[in-house]
Scaffold this motif. Structure first.
Motif, short mmCIF file in Angstrom:
data_model
loop_
_atom_site.label_atom_id
_atom_site.label_comp_id
_atom_site.label_asym_id
_atom_site.label_seq_id
_atom_site.Cartn_x
_atom_site.Cartn_y
_atom_site.Cartn_z
N PRO A 169 17.58 42.51 -93.02
CA PRO A 169 16.26 42.21 -93.88
C PRO A 169 15.94 42.16 -95.38
CG PRO A 169 17.02 44.60 -93.44
CD PRO A 169 17.98 43.82 -93.08
N TYR A 170 17.09 42.24 -95.88
CA TYR A 170 16.83 41.79 -97.47
C TYR A 170 17.11 40.46 -97.77
CZ TYR A 170 17.30 47.03 -98.05
OH TYR A 170 17.27 48.49 -97.75
N GLY A 171 17.59 39.61 -96.87
CA GLY A 171 17.48 38.29 -97.14
C GLY A 171 16.25 37.36 -96.70
N ASP A 172 16.44 36.01 -96.41
CA ASP A 172 15.38 35.46 -96.17
C ASP A 172 14.66 35.79 -94.86
OD1 ASP A 172 14.36 32.78 -94.42
OD2 ASP A 172 14.05 32.51 -96.41
N LYS A 173 13.38 36.34 -95.04
CA LYS A 173 12.71 36.88 -93.82
C LYS A 173 12.50 35.88 -92.56
CE LYS A 173 10.60 41.00 -93.14
NZ LYS A 173 11.76 42.07 -93.32
N THR A 174 12.02 34.70 -92.83
CA THR A 174 12.11 33.70 -91.65
C THR A 174 13.52 33.90 -90.97
OG1 THR A 174 10.26 32.37 -92.67
CG2 THR A 174 11.41 31.59 -90.92
N GLU A 175 14.47 33.64 -91.71
CA GLU A 175 16.03 33.70 -91.04
C GLU A 175 16.05 34.73 -90.18
OE1 GLU A 175 19.63 31.60 -90.07
OE2 GLU A 175 17.56 30.90 -90.65
N TYR A 176 15.75 35.87 -90.89
CA TYR A 176 15.92 37.41 -90.39
C TYR A 176 15.11 37.62 -88.94
CZ TYR A 176 15.23 42.41 -89.76
OH TYR A 176 14.99 43.77 -89.34
N ASN A 177 14.10 37.22 -89.07
CA ASN A 177 13.19 37.11 -87.82
C ASN A 177 13.49 36.28 -86.69
OD1 ASN A 177 11.26 39.23 -88.80
ND2 ASN A 177 10.07 37.55 -89.68
N LYS A 178 13.97 35.10 -87.16
CA LYS A 178 14.35 34.08 -86.35
C LYS A 178 15.91 34.45 -85.45
CE LYS A 178 16.56 30.22 -87.49
NZ LYS A 178 17.08 28.91 -88.04
N LEU A 179 17.02 34.98 -86.12
CA LEU A 179 18.05 35.71 -85.58
C LEU A 179 17.77 36.81 -84.86
CD1 LEU A 179 20.36 34.80 -88.73
CD2 LEU A 179 20.44 33.85 -86.35
N LEU A 180 17.05 37.80 -85.37
CA LEU A 180 16.80 39.16 -84.49
C LEU A 180 16.12 38.61 -83.31
CD1 LEU A 180 16.96 42.13 -84.74
CD2 LEU A 180 14.70 42.07 -85.95
N LYS A 181 14.95 37.69 -83.19
CA LYS A 181 14.46 37.66 -81.80
C LYS A 181 15.27 36.97 -81.20
CE LYS A 181 11.07 34.56 -79.95
NZ LYS A 181 11.80 33.39 -79.29
N SER A 182 16.24 36.06 -81.54
CA SER A 182 17.55 35.39 -80.62
C SER A 182 18.51 36.64 -80.11
CB SER A 182 18.27 34.41 -81.61
OG SER A 182 19.46 33.83 -80.81
N LEU A 183 18.73 37.48 -80.90
CA LEU A 183 19.59 38.58 -80.47
C LEU A 183 19.11 39.47 -79.49
CD1 LEU A 183 22.25 40.24 -81.06
CD2 LEU A 183 20.64 41.66 -82.41
N ILE A 184 17.91 39.75 -79.71
CA ILE A 184 17.02 40.63 -78.64
C ILE A 184 16.59 39.85 -77.49
CG2 ILE A 184 14.84 41.78 -78.41
CD1 ILE A 184 14.92 42.59 -81.33
N THR A 185 16.29 38.77 -77.43
CA THR A 185 15.89 37.93 -76.26
C THR A 185 17.00 37.67 -75.43
OG1 THR A 185 15.70 36.03 -77.46
CG2 THR A 185 13.72 37.36 -77.12
N THR A 186 18.05 37.17 -75.93
CA THR A 186 18.96 36.65 -75.20
C THR A 186 19.81 37.77 -74.57
OG1 THR A 186 20.49 36.62 -77.19
CG2 THR A 186 19.49 34.59 -76.40
N ASN A 187 19.85 38.77 -75.09
CA ASN A 187 20.44 39.93 -74.31
C ASN A 187 19.63 40.81 -73.72
OD1 ASN A 187 23.48 40.51 -75.66
ND2 ASN A 187 22.24 39.87 -77.16
N GLY A 188 18.12 40.57 -73.52
CA GLY A 188 17.27 41.19 -72.42
C GLY A 188 16.95 42.52 -73.33
N TRP A 189 17.12 42.81 -74.43
CA TRP A 189 16.57 44.18 -75.09
C TRP A 189 15.16 44.31 -75.37
CZ3 TRP A 189 21.44 43.24 -78.31
CH2 TRP A 189 22.72 43.61 -77.87
N ASN A 190 14.20 43.19 -75.16
CA ASN A 190 13.03 43.35 -75.44
C ASN A 190 12.37 43.56 -74.00
OD1 ASN A 190 13.66 41.00 -74.17
ND2 ASN A 190 11.77 39.69 -74.76
N ARG A 191 13.08 43.97 -72.96
CA ARG A 191 12.28 44.14 -71.66
C ARG A 191 12.34 45.74 -71.27
NH1 ARG A 191 15.08 41.55 -67.40
NH2 ARG A 191 13.23 42.27 -65.86
N LYS A 192 11.33 46.31 -70.92
CA LYS A 192 11.45 47.51 -70.09
C LYS A 192 11.32 47.24 -68.89
CE LYS A 192 10.48 49.87 -74.04
NZ LYS A 192 11.61 50.95 -74.79
N LEU A 193 12.62 47.88 -68.43
CA LEU A 193 13.00 47.73 -66.89
C LEU A 193 12.30 48.95 -66.03
CD1 LEU A 193 16.57 46.68 -67.12
CD2 LEU A 193 14.71 45.15 -66.86
#
Length: 374
Positions: A292-316
């Motif tokens: 989070p201390y680096g480039d904010k756009t890159e941070y948000n892009k990579l975090l979204k990738s991590l969360i969505t590709t692993n399904g960690w954004n879903r409430k089952l």
């Protein structure tokens, strides 16, 4: 999540008997059997050995603690178009963390020494992500042909290349029946062979379509490497390093449907069997440090990738959790192992979703890049 899930209804239907017939055998009312099957009550412990003998399964299988040994295997169907027609979002989210552009440039110009225009064919091209990266680096005049089973993904690829000056062609085909008369200078695939039941046969097709002196390149994961290459600060490392549990699942998938979790590490040997020469292997140098201390756009892009590709954004829902546990048990896990996995995933999901502005993650896919010359 329930700790016990009776499988009496499933066993009864498989045996082709009614609730009344089972009740008569056990000396109970059919209403009692009905209550067991809908989860209202449990059978008396003294009846479990009779149920075990009657259905020829263990008590643990009746209680849903271990997978049924006689249950039909449920294939994920990752070699079918229906699977990939729904994966465009997943592919776009995941591919952004695959490559450092400068490393691909290094491979093309310094390792593979490509100095003249070439004709490339991409097996399982998806939406053309790798093709566009390559054409930006390759000598002017190079051409690209993408082959995929999903028209949905190919339509997206055509849009991606619509306004480019590159000469491209896209072919919808099942790779098992795919054949062309043209010869190519390079056949490439990325994250394809892991999903197919016959990776060696598809690799042979790649070899067949290149001319003498042409190259075959496979970019693939080894699931054990990939799974171990994740660290999330603030969570116990063992929470997301689930290799010991997943190995049972992967081995079942390999035995039942040919999906090889370790195909990435085997490809150089397959290439040798296919008659390729000058075989070598590189490992992709991309490591994603989500900070989070680096480039904010890159941070948000990579975090979204991590969360969505692993399904960690879903409430089952409870039913969705049960379906996943059922799938895992169908692949050889015990219920306890499946529940531990799900609990761990929930812990990670809750942590990431609650700390979106202050997450530190290091992740590497450890992609193996194997290549050889025909």
């Amino acid at each position: 999540m329930k700790s016990v899930k009776l499988l009496i209804a499933e066993l009864r239907r498989a045996k082709g008997i009614t609730q009344s017939e089972l009740a008569n055998y056990l000396g109970v009312s059919f209403q009692a059997v009905s209550k067991w099957e809908n989860g209202t009550t449990m059978p008396d412990i003294t009846l479990l050995p009779m149920l075990s003998e009657y259905f020829q399964v263990s008590v643990d299988e009746i209680l849903g603690l271990k997978p049924l040994s006689n249950r039909e295997y449920m294939s994920r169907g990752t070699d079918r178009k229906e699977h990939w027609d729904n994966k465009l979002g997943y592919l776009k989210d995941s591919r952004i963390e695959f490559w450092n552009y400068d490393y691909l440039y290094f491979l093309v110009n310094k390792v593979w020494n490509i100095t003249k225009p070439i004709n490339i064919i991409d097996f399982g091209c998806g939406y053309g992500y790798l093709g566009l990266m390559l054409l930006k680096i390759l000598p002017t005049g190079s051409t690209y042909t993408g082959v995929d089973i999903s028209e949905t993904l190919l339509d997206e690829a055509r849009i991606l290349f619509k306004d480019s000056e590159y000469k491209t062609k896209f072919i919808k085909s099942d790779l098992n029946s795919f054949s062309v008369k043209e010869e190519y200078d390079m056949a490439i695939c990325q994250a394809l062979l892991r999903h197919l039941p016959n990776p060696k046969e598809i690799l042979r097709k790649m070899v067949d379509v290149v001319s003498i002196g042409g190259m075959v390149i496979c970019v693939e994961v080894n699931r054990e490497f990939e799974n171990a290459g994740l660290y999330i600060k603030g969570i116990n490392y063992n929470s997301f390093n689930k290799t010991s549990v997943l190995q049972k699942l992967w081995k079942t998938e390999l035995a039942e449907e040919g999906r090889d979790y370790s195909v990435g590490i085997k490809i150089p040997f397959y290439m040798q069997e296919c008659g390729l020469h000058n075989i070598d292997v590189r490992i992709n140098d991309r490591v994603n440090f989500i900070n989070p201390y680096g480039d904010k756009t890159e941070y948000n892009k990579l975090l979204k990738s991590l969360i969505t590709t692993n399904g960690w954004n879903r409430k089952l829902s409870d039913d969705e959790n049960e379906n996943i546990i059922d799938l895992f048990m169908n692949r050889g896990l015990t219920r306890a192992e499946a529940e531990i996995y799900m609990k761990s995933d929930l812990e990670i999901s809750n942590y990431l979703m609650s700390n979106k502005d202050n997450v530190f993650v290091l992740k590497t896919n450890c992609l193996l890049i194997s290549y050889g010359t025909k």
